[in-house]
Design a protein around this motif. Structure first.
Motif, mmCIF file in Angstrom:
data_model
loop_
_atom_site.group_PDB
_atom_site.id
_atom_site.type_symbol
_atom_site.label_atom_id
_atom_site.label_comp_id
_atom_site.label_asym_id
_atom_site.label_seq_id
_atom_site.Cartn_x
_atom_site.Cartn_y
_atom_site.Cartn_z
ATOM 1 N N VAL A 1 0.869 -1.184 0.000
ATOM 2 C CA VAL A 1 0.000 0.000 0.000
ATOM 3 C C VAL A 1 0.899 1.226 0.000
ATOM 4 N N VAL A 2 0.783 2.036 -1.034
ATOM 5 C CA VAL A 2 1.644 3.206 -1.191
ATOM 6 C C VAL A 2 0.844 4.456 -0.833
ATOM 7 N N VAL A 3 1.285 5.175 0.189
ATOM 8 C CA VAL A 3 0.567 6.364 0.662
ATOM 9 C C VAL A 3 1.525 7.551 0.722
ATOM 10 N N ILE B 1 1.274 8.081 6.304
ATOM 11 C CA ILE B 1 1.841 6.785 6.659
ATOM 12 C C ILE B 1 1.341 6.315 8.018
ATOM 13 N N GLU B 2 1.341 7.202 9.003
ATOM 14 C CA GLU B 2 0.880 6.810 10.340
ATOM 15 C C GLU B 2 -0.606 6.466 10.329
ATOM 16 N N THR B 3 -1.376 7.193 9.538
ATOM 17 C CA THR B 3 -2.812 6.877 9.415
ATOM 18 C C THR B 3 -3.004 5.479 8.853
ATOM 19 N N MET B 4 -2.227 5.143 7.817
ATOM 20 C CA MET B 4 -2.344 3.820 7.211
ATOM 21 C C MET B 4 -1.881 2.736 8.168
ATOM 22 N N LYS B 5 -0.845 3.006 8.957
ATOM 23 C CA LYS B 5 -0.400 2.035 9.958
ATOM 24 C C LYS B 5 -1.502 1.765 10.975
ATOM 25 N N SER B 6 -2.185 2.826 11.390
ATOM 26 C CA SER B 6 -3.280 2.666 12.356
ATOM 27 C C SER B 6 -4.411 1.837 11.777
ATOM 28 N N ILE B 7 -4.727 2.067 10.503
ATOM 29 C CA ILE B 7 -5.787 1.298 9.841
ATOM 30 C C ILE B 7 -5.395 -0.171 9.756
ATOM 31 N N THR B 8 -4.133 -0.428 9.403
ATOM 32 C CA THR B 8 -3.656 -1.806 9.294
ATOM 33 C C THR B 8 -3.751 -2.535 10.627
ATOM 34 N N GLU B 9 -3.376 -1.855 11.690
ATOM 35 C CA GLU B 9 -3.433 -2.467 13.017
ATOM 36 C C GLU B 9 -4.873 -2.650 13.491
ATOM 37 N N LYS B 10 -5.693 -1.637 13.283
ATOM 38 C CA LYS B 10 -7.076 -1.685 13.772
ATOM 39 C C LYS B 10 -7.863 -2.824 13.142
ATOM 40 N N TYR B 11 -7.671 -3.041 11.827
ATOM 41 C CA TYR B 11 -8.474 -4.038 11.123
ATOM 42 C C TYR B 11 -7.717 -5.345 10.884
ATOM 43 N N GLY B 12 -6.543 -5.464 11.503
ATOM 44 C CA GLY B 12 -5.808 -6.727 11.470
ATOM 45 C C GLY B 12 -5.367 -7.172 10.097
ATOM 46 N N HIS B 13 -4.982 -6.235 9.247
ATOM 47 C CA HIS B 13 -4.549 -6.600 7.900
ATOM 48 C C HIS B 13 -3.208 -7.329 7.945
ATOM 49 N N LYS B 14 -3.115 -8.384 7.166
ATOM 50 C CA LYS B 14 -1.905 -9.192 7.076
ATOM 51 C C LYS B 14 -1.301 -9.055 5.674
ATOM 52 N N ARG B 15 -0.075 -9.505 5.549
ATOM 53 C CA ARG B 15 0.628 -9.499 4.253
ATOM 54 C C ARG B 15 0.734 -8.094 3.666
ATOM 55 N N VAL B 16 0.670 -7.068 4.515
ATOM 56 C CA VAL B 16 0.661 -5.687 4.052
ATOM 57 C C VAL B 16 1.968 -4.995 4.401
ATOM 58 N N MET B 17 2.547 -4.305 3.435
ATOM 59 C CA MET B 17 3.684 -3.415 3.662
ATOM 60 C C MET B 17 3.286 -2.015 3.221
ATOM 61 N N ILE B 18 3.543 -1.035 4.062
ATOM 62 C CA ILE B 18 3.219 0.357 3.756
ATOM 63 C C ILE B 18 4.474 1.048 3.232
ATOM 64 N N VAL B 19 4.339 1.721 2.099
ATOM 65 C CA VAL B 19 5.473 2.343 1.427
ATOM 66 C C VAL B 19 5.159 3.820 1.192
ATOM 67 N N LYS B 20 6.191 4.649 1.330
ATOM 68 C CA LYS B 20 6.039 6.086 1.098
ATOM 69 C C LYS B 20 5.896 6.359 -0.392
ATOM 70 N N GLY B 21 4.877 7.116 -0.742
ATOM 71 C CA GLY B 21 4.606 7.413 -2.138
ATOM 72 C C GLY B 21 5.389 8.591 -2.663
ATOM 73 N N GLY B 22 5.298 8.802 -3.963
ATOM 74 C CA GLY B 22 5.929 9.937 -4.613
ATOM 75 C C GLY B 22 4.940 11.059 -4.831
ATOM 76 N N ILE B 23 5.343 12.053 -5.611
ATOM 77 C CA ILE B 23 4.480 13.219 -5.810
ATOM 78 C C ILE B 23 3.438 12.984 -6.892
ATOM 79 N N THR B 24 3.568 11.898 -7.654
ATOM 80 C CA THR B 24 2.581 11.562 -8.675
ATOM 81 C C THR B 24 2.223 10.084 -8.566
ATOM 82 N N ARG B 25 1.170 9.708 -9.266
ATOM 83 C CA ARG B 25 0.713 8.317 -9.243
ATOM 84 C C ARG B 25 1.807 7.378 -9.742
#
Length: 419
Positions: free
Chosen positions: A65-67, A72-96
Motif C-alpha cells: 500500500v503506497v501512501v 503513513i501513520e494513518t495507514m499504519k493505524s488502519i492496518t493495526e485496527k483491522y488486522g490486515h496481514k501481508r501488508v507493507m506500507i510504502v512512502k509514495g511519490g508526488i505523482t501516481r
C-alpha cells in the motif's frame, strides 16, 4: 498451486503474485478535505476494504500500500485496527506513477526497504479506492499477464470523446465503438513493468496515468485487454460513493407500491445489503404514511426514493418537508437519491433545459436546508422489468453537470438496464 475452477482458495497460476495499491491521492476530484481512500463507509476506511479484497485471495503473497508521507501513520493505524496481514506500507511519490514505482522497488532494491520481499513473477496494480473487485476478474487479468506480459480491465465508452481545436471549437470526435475505457485492476510480469518504470522519462513519471502504455512504450509489450463486468454493482458503487460524505450506518429505500417500482427497490436492497444496513419501505407518497414518518424520526441520513413519475418534484418536496419536520438535517447532511424508473419503449431519453433548470433550482434550494439531492434514471428496455438484470449502460446527456449548479458530486445520471 494448480488452476482450479472449484476452489476460491486455489491460485490461478504456479507463480508468486503480489499487489501494489497506490493510495496517495489527495481526493481533489471528490472535493472533500479527507483523501477519498480514507473516507469511511459504514465506519471503515475505503482503503481497508480494498486491502481486504486482496487479502481474501490466498494466492496473493504480498500487498504493498503506497501512501503519501503525511498519511503513513494513518495507514499504519488502519492496518493495526483491522488486522490486515501481508501488508507493507510504502512512502509514495508526488505523482501516481512515482508512487507505483516506489511500490515496485520493495521487490528489487535493498536500499529502498529494510526487508526485501520475494520478487513476484506477476504484480497486480489496483487503485486503493476501488474496493469492489472480484477474485474472478483479478484471476483473469493475472492469467492474461502471465501469457502476454501485461493485461488490464476495460469497459465500453459510455460518452463520446471529442477533441477541441485551438479556437475552442470542435475539431473532431472519436468513433465510440472502436475505443474502450481503461479500468483497474491491471497486471504485469514484474520484470516488464519494473523495466518500463526504470526507463521512462521524468515527463512520463510526472504526467502519465496509464501503466499499460508504459509497458508498450518501453518494453514493446502489447497488453491483453479483459472485458470487465457490467452488473448492478455499478449502481451500488455510485450510491456508496455518494454516502462517503455522510455519517450514516444505514440507508432507507423508499418505493411506490407499484410492482415495477417495488422490483427495482428490491434489486437495490439486495445489491446494497452486504455493504450497508438497508431498510426497504413500499408506501404511497401521496398519503401521510406513519411508517415513513417513523423512519424519518430515526437515525438514518441516506434515502433512496424510487418512483415512475417523471422528475416527481411534488413527491420529492413532500419528502423534504417530512425530513425538515424531523429535524434530522440539523444534525448532519441528509442525502436524498431520486431514482426515476422509465418503463417506456423509447430508445432514448431526453431532458429539456426548462426541466433541467427546474431540477437544479430545486436541488440548490434544498441544499440550503442541508439536504443533498441526487438523481438517477433507470430505463428498462421492456415494459415489464426482468427478474435478472445482467448489464448496465451509463449515458451522460449533453449539458448536464451538477444538479445544484455548484461544485460537488451532484450528478444527474442516466442509466439503461437491459437483459
Amino acid at each position: 498451486m494448480e488452476p482450479s475452477s472449484g476452489s476460491r482458495d486455489a491460485g490461478p497460476v504456479v507463480m508468486p503474485v503480489a499487489a501494489v495499491l497506490p493510495a496517495g491521492g489527495s481526493g481533489e476530484r471528490l472535493g472533500g478535505a479527507t483523501p477519498k481512500q480514507f473516507c469511511a463507509v459504514q465506519g471503515r476506511p475505503l482503503v481497508s476494504y480494498a486491502v481486504r479484497a486482496m487479502e481474501r485471495i490466498s494466492w496473493i503473497s504480498d500487498i504493498i500500500v503506497v501512501v503519501s508521507p503525511e498519511n503513513i501513520e494513518t495507514m499504519k493505524s488502519i492496518t493495526e485496527k483491522y488486522g490486515h496481514k501481508r501488508v507493507m506500507i510504502v512512502k509514495g511519490g508526488i505523482t501516481r506513477h512515482r508512487s507505483i514505482f516506489n511500490g515496485l522497488k520493495v521487490f528489487a532494491e535493498n536500499e529502498f526497504s529494510n526487508h526485501l520481499l520475494q520478487k513476484p513473477e506477476v504484480v497486480i496494480i489496483h487503485d486503493a479506492v476501488r474496493p469492489f473487485v472480484e477474485e474472478d476478474i483479478i484471476s483473469k487479468v493475472v492469467m492474461a499477464a502471465k501469457e502476454h506480459g501485461a493485461a488490464g480491465v476495460i469497459r465500453p465508452l459510455v460518452s463520446t470523446v471529442i477533441a477541441s481545436a485551438a479556437d475552442g471549437c470542435l475539431d473532431h470526435s472519436l468513433e465510440r465503438a472502436r475505443y474502450r475505457a481503461s479500468e483497474m485492476p491491471q497486471a504485469f510480469l514484474f520484470d516488464i513493468i519494473y523495466e518500463a518504470y526504470q526507463q521512462c522519462t521524468d515527463y512520463d513519471l510526472d504526467y502519465g496515468t496509464e501503466c499499460l502504455h508504459l509497458a508498450l512504450k518501453y518494453c514493446k509489450t502489447n497488453a491483453k485487454l479483459v472485458e470487465g463486468t457490467a452488473d448492478l454493482w455499478k449502481v451500488k458503487a455510485i450510491i456508496i460513493s455518494i454516502f462517503l460524505y455522510n455519517l450514516s450506518q444505514q440507508v432507507c429505500i423508499i418505493t411506490d407500491v407499484k410492482e415495477a417500482v417495488a422490483q427495482v427497490g428490491f434489486l437495490l436492497h439486495e445489491s446494497l445489503k452486504s455493504q450497508i444496513k438497508v431498510e426497504a419501505v413500499s408506501v404511497s407518497l401521496s398519503k401521510n404514511d406513519s411508517h415513513l414518518q417513523h423512519i424519518f424520526s430515526g437515525q438514518c441520513y441516506n434515502f433512496v426514493c424510487v418512483n415512475d413519475k417523471k422528475y416527481a418534484i411534488q413527491e420529492t418536496q413532500q419528502l423534504v418537508d417530512m425530513l425538515e419536520k424531523s429535524n434530522i438535517p440539523l444534525l448532519y447532511p441528509v442525502v436524498l437519491i431520486l431514482v426515476h424508473l422509465d418503463i417506456s419503449e423509447n430508445i432514448s431519453f431526453s431532458i429539456g433545459m426548462e426541466e433541467l433548470t427546474r431540477i437544479k433550482t430545486f436541488a440548490r434550494e434544498v441544499k440550503k436546508k442541508n439536504i443533498l439531492v441526487y438523481g438517477l434514471l433507470i430505463q428498462y428496455k421492456t415494459k415489464v422489468p426482468p427478474r435478472g438484470l445482467k448489464s448496465v449502460h451509463l449515458e451522460y446527456p449533453h449539458g448536464v453537470t451538477t444538479m445544484d449548479g455548484g461544485v460537488g458530486p451532484h450528478f444527474l445520471l442516466y442509466w439503461s438496464l437491459t437483459k
